[in-house]
Design a protein around this motif. Sequence first.
Motif, short mmCIF file in Angstrom:
data_model
loop_
_atom_site.label_atom_id
_atom_site.label_comp_id
_atom_site.label_asym_id
_atom_site.label_seq_id
_atom_site.Cartn_x
_atom_site.Cartn_y
_atom_site.Cartn_z
N MET A 1 6.54 -4.83 -2.41
CA MET A 1 6.10 -3.53 -2.80
C MET A 1 6.64 -2.52 -1.80
SD MET A 1 2.35 -2.35 -3.73
CE MET A 1 2.46 -3.73 -4.78
N VAL A 2 7.34 -1.54 -2.27
CA VAL A 2 7.98 -0.56 -1.42
C VAL A 2 7.26 0.76 -1.57
CG1 VAL A 2 10.11 0.66 -0.94
CG2 VAL A 2 10.18 -1.72 -1.65
N VAL A 3 6.79 1.28 -0.45
CA VAL A 3 6.16 2.59 -0.43
C VAL A 3 6.97 3.45 0.53
CG1 VAL A 3 4.11 3.90 0.15
CG2 VAL A 3 3.89 1.66 -0.89
N VAL A 4 7.53 4.52 0.04
CA VAL A 4 8.34 5.40 0.86
C VAL A 4 7.47 6.58 1.28
CG1 VAL A 4 10.41 6.82 0.96
CG2 VAL A 4 10.40 4.70 -0.37
N SER A 10 0.47 10.94 7.85
CA SER A 10 -0.43 10.12 8.66
C SER A 10 -0.48 8.70 8.11
CB SER A 10 -1.84 10.73 8.65
OG SER A 10 -2.41 10.59 7.36
N ASP A 11 -1.00 7.80 8.93
CA ASP A 11 -1.17 6.42 8.49
C ASP A 11 -2.08 6.35 7.28
OD1 ASP A 11 0.42 5.56 10.55
OD2 ASP A 11 -1.24 4.98 11.87
N GLN A 12 -3.11 7.17 7.27
CA GLN A 12 -4.06 7.14 6.17
C GLN A 12 -3.43 7.62 4.87
OE1 GLN A 12 -7.55 9.28 7.38
NE2 GLN A 12 -7.97 7.89 9.09
N ALA A 13 -2.56 8.62 4.93
CA ALA A 13 -1.88 9.10 3.72
C ALA A 13 -0.95 8.02 3.18
CB ALA A 13 -1.10 10.38 4.02
N GLY A 14 -0.25 7.34 4.07
CA GLY A 14 0.61 6.24 3.64
C GLY A 14 -0.18 5.08 3.06
N ALA A 15 -1.33 4.80 3.66
CA ALA A 15 -2.18 3.72 3.15
C ALA A 15 -2.71 4.05 1.76
CB ALA A 15 -3.34 3.47 4.11
N LYS A 16 -3.03 5.31 1.52
CA LYS A 16 -3.51 5.69 0.18
C LYS A 16 -2.44 5.42 -0.87
CE LYS A 16 -6.96 9.13 1.42
NZ LYS A 16 -7.41 10.52 1.28
N LYS A 17 -1.19 5.75 -0.55
CA LYS A 17 -0.09 5.47 -1.48
C LYS A 17 0.08 3.97 -1.69
CE LYS A 17 2.76 9.54 -0.60
NZ LYS A 17 4.07 9.99 -0.11
N GLN A 21 -0.42 1.89 -5.24
CA GLN A 21 0.66 1.10 -5.85
C GLN A 21 0.25 -0.36 -6.00
OE1 GLN A 21 4.48 1.26 -4.05
NE2 GLN A 21 4.99 3.23 -4.94
N ALA A 22 -0.36 -0.91 -4.95
CA ALA A 22 -0.77 -2.32 -5.02
C ALA A 22 -1.80 -2.52 -6.11
CB ALA A 22 -1.33 -2.76 -3.67
N TYR A 23 -2.74 -1.64 -6.20
CA TYR A 23 -3.81 -1.79 -7.19
C TYR A 23 -3.26 -1.63 -8.61
CZ TYR A 23 -8.55 -1.70 -8.96
OH TYR A 23 -9.70 -2.01 -9.62
N MET A 52 -13.63 2.17 0.21
CA MET A 52 -14.75 1.39 -0.32
C MET A 52 -15.14 1.88 -1.72
SD MET A 52 -16.92 -1.00 -0.04
CE MET A 52 -17.74 -1.53 1.41
N ASP A 53 -15.21 3.18 -1.90
CA ASP A 53 -15.60 3.73 -3.21
C ASP A 53 -14.53 3.52 -4.27
OD1 ASP A 53 -17.95 4.55 -2.06
OD2 ASP A 53 -17.34 6.64 -1.81
N THR A 54 -13.26 3.64 -3.89
CA THR A 54 -12.17 3.57 -4.86
C THR A 54 -11.81 2.14 -5.22
OG1 THR A 54 -11.30 5.62 -3.92
CG2 THR A 54 -9.84 4.38 -5.36
N TYR A 55 -11.66 1.27 -4.20
CA TYR A 55 -11.13 -0.07 -4.44
C TYR A 55 -12.13 -1.19 -4.12
CZ TYR A 55 -6.83 2.57 -4.57
OH TYR A 55 -5.86 3.49 -4.87
N HIS A 56 -13.25 -0.86 -3.53
CA HIS A 56 -14.28 -1.84 -3.14
C HIS A 56 -13.76 -2.81 -2.09
CE1 HIS A 56 -16.60 -0.19 -6.39
NE2 HIS A 56 -15.62 -0.46 -7.24
N TRP A 57 -12.92 -2.31 -1.18
CA TRP A 57 -12.41 -3.10 -0.06
C TRP A 57 -13.04 -2.58 1.22
CZ3 TRP A 57 -6.77 -1.86 -1.75
CH2 TRP A 57 -6.46 -2.59 -2.89
N ILE A 58 -13.20 -3.46 2.18
CA ILE A 58 -13.76 -3.11 3.48
C ILE A 58 -12.62 -3.05 4.49
CG2 ILE A 58 -15.31 -3.82 5.32
CD1 ILE A 58 -16.91 -5.32 3.13
N LEU A 59 -12.50 -1.94 5.20
CA LEU A 59 -11.52 -1.83 6.27
C LEU A 59 -12.21 -2.17 7.58
CD1 LEU A 59 -9.53 1.44 5.49
CD2 LEU A 59 -8.97 -0.91 4.92
N GLU A 60 -11.65 -3.13 8.31
CA GLU A 60 -12.19 -3.51 9.60
C GLU A 60 -11.17 -3.15 10.67
OE1 GLU A 60 -13.34 -7.56 11.93
OE2 GLU A 60 -13.87 -7.43 9.82
N VAL A 61 -11.52 -2.21 11.55
CA VAL A 61 -10.61 -1.76 12.59
C VAL A 61 -10.63 -2.76 13.73
CG1 VAL A 61 -10.07 0.09 14.21
CG2 VAL A 61 -10.98 0.64 11.95
N VAL A 62 -9.44 -3.28 14.09
CA VAL A 62 -9.31 -4.20 15.22
C VAL A 62 -8.94 -3.36 16.43
CG1 VAL A 62 -8.08 -6.19 16.12
CG2 VAL A 62 -8.56 -6.04 13.69
#
Length: 121
Positions: A1-4, A10-17, A21-23, A52-62
């Motif tokens: 999966m390619v996201v340009v 920001s990292d968050q804007a790229g993660a949203k894209k 796409q993945a979903y 969490m609201d959009t995809y029902h995934w939990i982000l865990e910050v390491v």
Amino acid sequence: MVVVTSAYESDQAGAKKLFAQAYNRISERLTRLVCIWVDAGYQGEGFMKWVMDTYHWILEVVRRPTDTKGFVLLPRRWVVERSFGWFNWCRRLSKDYEILPQTHETFVQVAMIRLILRRLA
């Protein structure tokens, strides 16, 4: 999966894209996905709540321990770094030879298939 994305995003804007796409492409294969480990660039209550609201995934910050100096092996982070190290053993992935991102993505998939087949043999 390619996201340009742009380097100015920001990292968050790229993660949203990437998440969108993945979903949209492989949502039927993501049914077991519950937790995603991320670095500190993705922290923030608003972004985590949106995921969490959009995809029902939990982000865990390491996070890196604050009281340490030098190299520290972070939990779960080494899995990604180890995989990137394995890619360097593949000649086509050791440098960025490819012009199209889709070609690079294909060679990453071929490299992972090779690694899995070697483990199964």
